[in-house]
Design a protein around this motif. Structure first.
Motif, PDB file in Angstrom:
ATOM      1  N   GLU A  94       0.787  -1.476  -0.028  1.00 39.85           N
ATOM      2  CA  GLU A  94      -0.107  -0.054  -0.598  1.00 39.85           C
ATOM      3  C   GLU A  94       0.934   1.683   0.204  1.00 39.85           C
ATOM      4  O   GLU A  94       0.834   2.374  -0.255  1.00 39.85           O
ATOM      5  N   GLN A  95       2.235   0.807   0.846  1.00 36.98           N
ATOM      6  CA  GLN A  95       3.344   2.401   0.268  1.00 36.98           C
ATOM      7  C   GLN A  95       3.447   2.999  -0.597  1.00 36.98           C
ATOM      8  O   GLN A  95       3.950   4.082  -1.143  1.00 36.98           O
ATOM      9  N   PHE A  96       3.465   1.387  -1.351  1.00 37.61           N
ATOM     10  CA  PHE A  96       4.234   1.639  -2.806  1.00 37.61           C
ATOM     11  C   PHE A  96       2.854   2.214  -3.695  1.00 37.61           C
ATOM     12  O   PHE A  96       3.743   3.012  -4.957  1.00 37.61           O
ATOM     13  N   GLU A  97       2.157   1.798  -3.438  1.00 34.16           N
ATOM     14  CA  GLU A  97       1.065   2.331  -4.316  1.00 34.16           C
ATOM     15  C   GLU A  97       0.554   3.573  -3.956  1.00 34.16           C
ATOM     16  O   GLU A  97       0.490   4.129  -5.173  1.00 34.16           O
ATOM     17  N   GLU A  98       0.527   3.772  -2.501  1.00 30.17           N
ATOM     18  CA  GLU A  98       0.103   5.674  -2.828  1.00 30.17           C
ATOM     19  C   GLU A  98       1.943   6.718  -3.132  1.00 30.17           C
ATOM     20  O   GLU A  98       1.149   7.674  -3.471  1.00 30.17           O
ATOM     21  N   ILE A  99       2.743   5.724  -2.970  1.00 34.75           N
ATOM     22  CA  ILE A  99       3.755   6.543  -3.620  1.00 34.75           C
ATOM     23  C   ILE A  99       3.687   7.280  -5.416  1.00 34.75           C
ATOM     24  O   ILE A  99       4.285   7.833  -6.073  1.00 34.75           O
ATOM     25  N   ALA A 100       3.160   5.441  -5.826  1.00 33.55           N
ATOM     26  CA  ALA A 100       2.883   5.638  -7.596  1.00 33.55           C
ATOM     27  C   ALA A 100       1.746   6.599  -8.083  1.00 33.55           C
ATOM     28  O   ALA A 100       1.750   7.794  -8.329  1.00 33.55           O
ATOM     29  N   ASP A 101       0.751   6.791  -6.681  1.00 34.75           N
ATOM     30  CA  ASP A 101      -0.199   7.800  -6.967  1.00 34.75           C
ATOM     31  C   ASP A 101      -0.210   9.348  -6.591  1.00 34.75           C
ATOM     32  O   ASP A 101      -0.256  10.314  -7.250  1.00 34.75           O
ATOM     33  N   PHE A 102       1.078   9.400  -6.359  1.00 32.05           N
ATOM     34  CA  PHE A 102       1.882  10.610  -5.648  1.00 32.05           C
ATOM     35  C   PHE A 102       2.571  11.130  -7.404  1.00 32.05           C
ATOM     36  O   PHE A 102       2.332  12.250  -7.674  1.00 32.05           O
ATOM     37  N   CYS A 103       2.940  10.155  -7.748  1.00 41.23           N
ATOM     38  CA  CYS A 103       3.583  10.078  -9.269  1.00 41.23           C
ATOM     39  C   CYS A 103       2.368  10.829 -10.165  1.00 41.23           C
ATOM     40  O   CYS A 103       2.917  11.536 -10.684  1.00 41.23           O
ATOM     41  N   GLN A 104       1.465  10.031 -10.775  1.00 43.01           N
ATOM     42  CA  GLN A 104       0.330  10.894 -11.022  1.00 43.01           C
ATOM     43  C   GLN A 104      -0.209  11.900 -10.865  1.00 43.01           C
ATOM     44  O   GLN A 104      -0.940  13.144 -11.596  1.00 43.01           O
ATOM     45  N   ASN A 105       0.027  12.553  -9.158  1.00 43.88           N
ATOM     46  CA  ASN A 105      -0.794  13.708  -9.030  1.00 43.88           C
ATOM     47  C   ASN A 105       0.532  14.919  -9.607  1.00 43.88           C
ATOM     48  O   ASN A 105       0.245  15.805 -10.142  1.00 43.88           O
ATOM     49  N   VAL A 106       1.703  14.206  -9.666  1.00 45.22           N
ATOM     50  CA  VAL A 106       2.531  14.877 -10.619  1.00 45.22           C
ATOM     51  C   VAL A 106       2.148  14.945 -12.044  1.00 45.22           C
ATOM     52  O   VAL A 106       2.072  16.611 -12.511  1.00 45.22           O
ATOM     53  N   ALA A 107       1.797  14.126 -12.658  1.00 48.47           N
ATOM     54  CA  ALA A 107       1.686  14.339 -13.649  1.00 48.47           C
ATOM     55  C   ALA A 107       0.115  14.682 -14.332  1.00 48.47           C
ATOM     56  O   ALA A 107       0.153  16.217 -15.434  1.00 48.47           O
ATOM     57  N   ASN A 108      -0.542  15.245 -13.376  1.00 45.66           N
ATOM     58  CA  ASN A 108      -2.269  15.733 -13.317  1.00 45.66           C
ATOM     59  C   ASN A 108      -1.605  17.547 -13.273  1.00 45.66           C
ATOM     60  O   ASN A 108      -2.768  18.369 -13.955  1.00 45.66           O
ATOM     61  N   THR A 109      -1.120  17.978 -12.460  1.00 38.93           N
ATOM     62  CA  THR A 109      -0.475  19.529 -12.051  1.00 38.93           C
ATOM     63  C   THR A 109       0.289  19.816 -13.687  1.00 38.93           C
ATOM     64  O   THR A 109       0.370  21.198 -13.877  1.00 38.93           O
ATOM     65  N   ILE A 110       1.372  18.508 -13.472  1.00 32.77           N
ATOM     66  CA  ILE A 110       2.011  19.510 -14.890  1.00 32.77           C
ATOM     67  C   ILE A 110       1.010  19.351 -16.574  1.00 32.77           C
ATOM     68  O   ILE A 110       1.031  20.728 -16.979  1.00 32.77           O
ATOM     69  N   GLU A 111       0.314  18.838 -16.515  1.00 33.90           N
ATOM     70  CA  GLU A 111      -1.014  19.042 -17.825  1.00 33.90           C
ATOM     71  C   GLU A 111      -1.894  19.634 -16.938  1.00 33.90           C
ATOM     72  O   GLU A 111      -1.983  20.278 -17.512  1.00 33.90           O
ATOM     73  N   THR A 112      -1.932  20.121 -15.453  1.00 36.56           N
ATOM     74  CA  THR A 112      -2.252  21.327 -15.316  1.00 36.56           C
ATOM     75  C   THR A 112      -2.224  23.119 -15.566  1.00 36.56           C
ATOM     76  O   THR A 112      -2.696  24.029 -17.039  1.00 36.56           O
ATOM     77  N   ILE A 113      -0.696  22.652 -16.035  1.00 37.56           N
ATOM     78  CA  ILE A 113      -0.097  24.176 -15.718  1.00 37.56           C
ATOM     79  C   ILE A 113      -0.490  23.664 -17.645  1.00 37.56           C
ATOM     80  O   ILE A 113      -0.382  25.127 -17.716  1.00 37.56           O
ATOM     81  N   ILE A 114      -0.113  23.013 -18.566  1.00 31.67           N
ATOM     82  CA  ILE A 114       0.296  22.920 -19.405  1.00 31.67           C
ATOM     83  C   ILE A 114      -1.211  23.244 -20.462  1.00 31.67           C
ATOM     84  O   ILE A 114      -1.738  24.691 -21.116  1.00 31.67           O
TER      85      ILE A 114
END
Length: 206
Positions: free
Chosen positions: A182-202
């Motif tokens: 579950e810890q690893f899955e949460e880190i992967a979700d954090f990575c997705q949050n980075v991608a979502n923020t990048i797309e918002t900025i674009i």
């Protein structure tokens, strides 16, 4: 604003933050956990990465507070910095759980999680390099790859949990493995949050 060839200090700060996250993930991916003593050393090193990341975030906030103009919305700059730092915080916390449990069994599923998380941080750095070149559209391909890697982690998580409940009979070990997955899955979700923020900025600026 984006036509200027002068390097932007805020974009440079985001690149530094992403590089610190990337370095920490490569360290975690490469390290060998074979004893409680090695776990302690790894935990100390991860804490140093986290401390460095906190310092970079603090320096960015200070500069944002002083700046009259920023190249993109200051809230977006700060959000992206925090999302990147969340990945590092998540990994530091996961290593802390390994140490807390004196857990040294790194299996193939955990190695796969680490591989895709590390690849995600590589793409985050490439995205920040594009941002430093003021190539916002160029960031999108890296955000897409990060999301692809997060989906891989979703599959690993589901299959790992299924296999765990089918094969593990010791309730203590089951709890530990489930928590680590579950810890690893949460880190992967954090990575997705980075991608979502990048797309918002674009979306807001390209």
């Amino acid at each position: 604003m984006f036509s200027s060839k002068k390097p932007d200090p805020f974009f440079a700060a985001l690149l530094k933050i992403s590089q610190n996250v990337q370095e920490s993930m490569h360290f975690a991916n490469d390290c060998k956990i074979d004893s409680p003593a090695s776990l302690k050393e790894i935990s100390i090193k991860m804490k140093s990465f986290e401390t460095a990341g906190d310092k970079l975030i603090h320096e960015l906030i200070v500069e944002l507070n002083k700046a009259f103009l920023t190249p993109i919305e200051r809230e977006d700059i700060l959000a992206l910095a925090i999302r990147l730092d969340d990945v590092l915080d998540g990994m530091e916390n996961t290593i802390a759980h390994f140490e807390m449990y004196s857990f040294t069994e790194v299996n193939e599923q955990m190695r796969q999680f680490l591989k895709y998380i590390t690849l995600s941080t590589d793409e985050a750095v490439k995205a920040m390099e594009s941002l430093n070149r003021k190539d916002l559209v160029g960031m999108r391909q890296h955000a897409i790859l990060i999301k692809d890697y997060e989906r891989e982690c979703d599959e690993i998580f589901r299959s790992s949990i299924k296999q765990l409940f089918l094969s593990e009979k010791d309730p203590i070990r089951l709890i530990i493995f489930k928590d680590i997955y579950e810890q690893f899955e949460e880190i992967a979700d954090f990575c997705q949050n980075v991608a979502n923020t990048i797309e918002t900025i674009i979306m807001r600026n390209a």
